[in-house]
Design a protein around this motif. Structure first.
Motif, short mmCIF file in Angstrom:
data_model
loop_
_atom_site.label_atom_id
_atom_site.label_comp_id
_atom_site.label_asym_id
_atom_site.label_seq_id
_atom_site.Cartn_x
_atom_site.Cartn_y
_atom_site.Cartn_z
N TRP A 123 -3.09 -2.09 -2.56
CA TRP A 123 -2.91 -3.40 -1.45
C TRP A 123 -2.60 -4.62 -2.56
CZ3 TRP A 123 -3.24 -2.31 3.53
CH2 TRP A 123 -3.84 -1.22 4.03
N TRP A 124 -2.86 -4.77 -3.77
CA TRP A 124 -2.70 -5.81 -4.50
C TRP A 124 -2.40 -5.56 -5.83
CZ3 TRP A 124 -1.71 -10.85 -3.47
CH2 TRP A 124 -1.84 -11.80 -4.35
N VAL A 125 -1.68 -6.30 -6.63
CA VAL A 125 -1.49 -6.03 -7.97
C VAL A 125 -1.29 -7.72 -8.43
CG1 VAL A 125 -0.19 -3.68 -8.28
CG2 VAL A 125 1.16 -5.77 -8.01
N TRP A 126 -1.77 -7.80 -9.79
CA TRP A 126 -1.75 -9.13 -10.32
C TRP A 126 -0.44 -9.43 -10.99
CZ3 TRP A 126 -4.77 -12.79 -8.72
CH2 TRP A 126 -5.99 -12.48 -7.98
N ASP A 127 0.70 -9.20 -10.29
CA ASP A 127 2.00 -9.65 -11.01
C ASP A 127 2.34 -10.76 -10.59
OD1 ASP A 127 3.15 -9.49 -8.52
OD2 ASP A 127 4.79 -8.21 -8.77
N LYS B 2 0.79 -1.24 -0.05
CA LYS B 2 -0.06 -0.07 0.05
C LYS B 2 0.76 1.44 -0.01
CE LYS B 2 -3.65 2.53 0.43
NZ LYS B 2 -4.42 2.61 -1.01
N PRO B 3 2.00 1.48 0.86
CA PRO B 3 2.61 2.74 0.77
C PRO B 3 3.55 2.59 -0.34
CG PRO B 3 3.37 1.32 2.92
CD PRO B 3 2.11 0.52 2.00
N THR B 4 3.85 1.61 -0.58
CA THR B 4 5.05 1.42 -1.60
C THR B 4 4.49 1.59 -3.16
OG1 THR B 4 6.32 -0.23 -0.01
CG2 THR B 4 7.02 -0.16 -2.52
N TRP B 5 3.50 0.95 -3.45
CA TRP B 5 2.93 0.71 -4.61
C TRP B 5 1.66 1.70 -4.93
CZ3 TRP B 5 2.76 -5.10 -4.55
CH2 TRP B 5 3.96 -5.81 -4.69
N GLY B 6 1.31 2.03 -3.78
CA GLY B 6 -0.23 2.74 -3.60
C GLY B 6 -1.31 1.77 -3.69
#
Length: 253
Positions: free
Chosen positions: A126-130, A120-124
């Motif tokens: 909570w979740w990405v489908w990487d 959340k603070p790093t990517w903005g």
């Protein structure tokens, strides 16, 4: 050396021998888990310097990375125990595999949860489908699948076989998790620790992380041993050696 390995292998197949041996380990494993956890978290959360890019949010690494490593190692251990059961029909291997499944799944869930907190603070978000996150989620589903097979099939031997086969098939996911950040473009950062490279972390950051990794493996071993001992007590409950155990006889009136 080989004779010693063979002798140890046969001894580990004895529920009574395993139960008596691990009775001596529990206190020390608990002690190491508590002391290591306190020392590692205090050093990591209070004394390690803030990251120059991520600030204090990086400190979740002291829970996230150990949990992720143990979740992967636990699946490998479960699959190997399943292979031993399939090949040599060793009942202790099946019980160990059954003991590992919920413990490994718990650490996998912790890794995913802490990863979301970190993201959340790093990517903005909570979740990405990487690739890394998706393959870790697949690992959790594989754990759930193995546990479901171990419990859904009425025949115990058939349930052990089904769970072992799924675990062995699921091993293909482990290298995908490990190399996903190298094979695909992902938001997830590269591996924090590599055996072939000098650590890039400052020693004040690295030492608490190593302590937490070792402590988490100790905790994993403790939980698996305790669950395996419960499996032994259940399956061997009619044996005379179990009925004479202090912890069993102490509950009789």
């Amino acid at each position: 050396m080989w004779q010693w390995i063979v002798r140890l292998y046969h001894r580990l197949g004895s529920p009574k021998w395993f139960y008596e041996l691990t009775s001596k380990w529990i206190f020390w494993l608990v002690l190491l888990s508590v002391v290591g956890g306190v020392v590692g978290l205090v050093l990591g959360l209070l004394y390690a310097p803030a990251d120059y890019l991520q600030g204090n949010s990086f400190r979740i690494i002291y829970i996230h990375v150990p949990a992720a490593l143990v979740a992967q190692s636990g699946f490998v251990m479960m699959a190997l125990a399943g292979a031993v059961f399939l090949i040599w029909k060793m009942k202790m291997a099946a019980w160990v595999a059954r003991a590992v499944a919920p413990v490994g799944a718990s650490f996998c869930l912790i890794a995913l949860f802490t990863g979301a907190i970190w993201g959340k603070p790093t990517w903005g978000t909570w979740w990405v489908w990487d690739a890394r996150l998706t393959s870790m989620l697949m690992l959790l589903f594989l754990y759930f699948g193995v546990m479901a097979l171990q419990r859904a099939i009425e025949s115990e031997e058939a349930s052990h076989k089904a769970g072992a086969i799924l675990a062995l098939v699921g091993l293909v996911n482990i290298p995908i998790i490990k190399y996903s950040v190298e094979w695909w473009n992902t938001l997830h950062q590269p591996a924090t620790l590599k055996l072939t490279e000098k650590p890039s972390m400052h020693p004040d950051m690295l030492i608490p992380l190593l302590i937490m990794i070792l402590t988490t493996y100790v905790l994993f071993a403790l939980l698996v041993i305790l669950r395996t001992r419960n499996e032994i007590l259940w399956h061997e409950r009619k044996r005379s050696w179990v009925q004479t155990l202090p912890e069993m006889s102490g509950g009789r009136h």
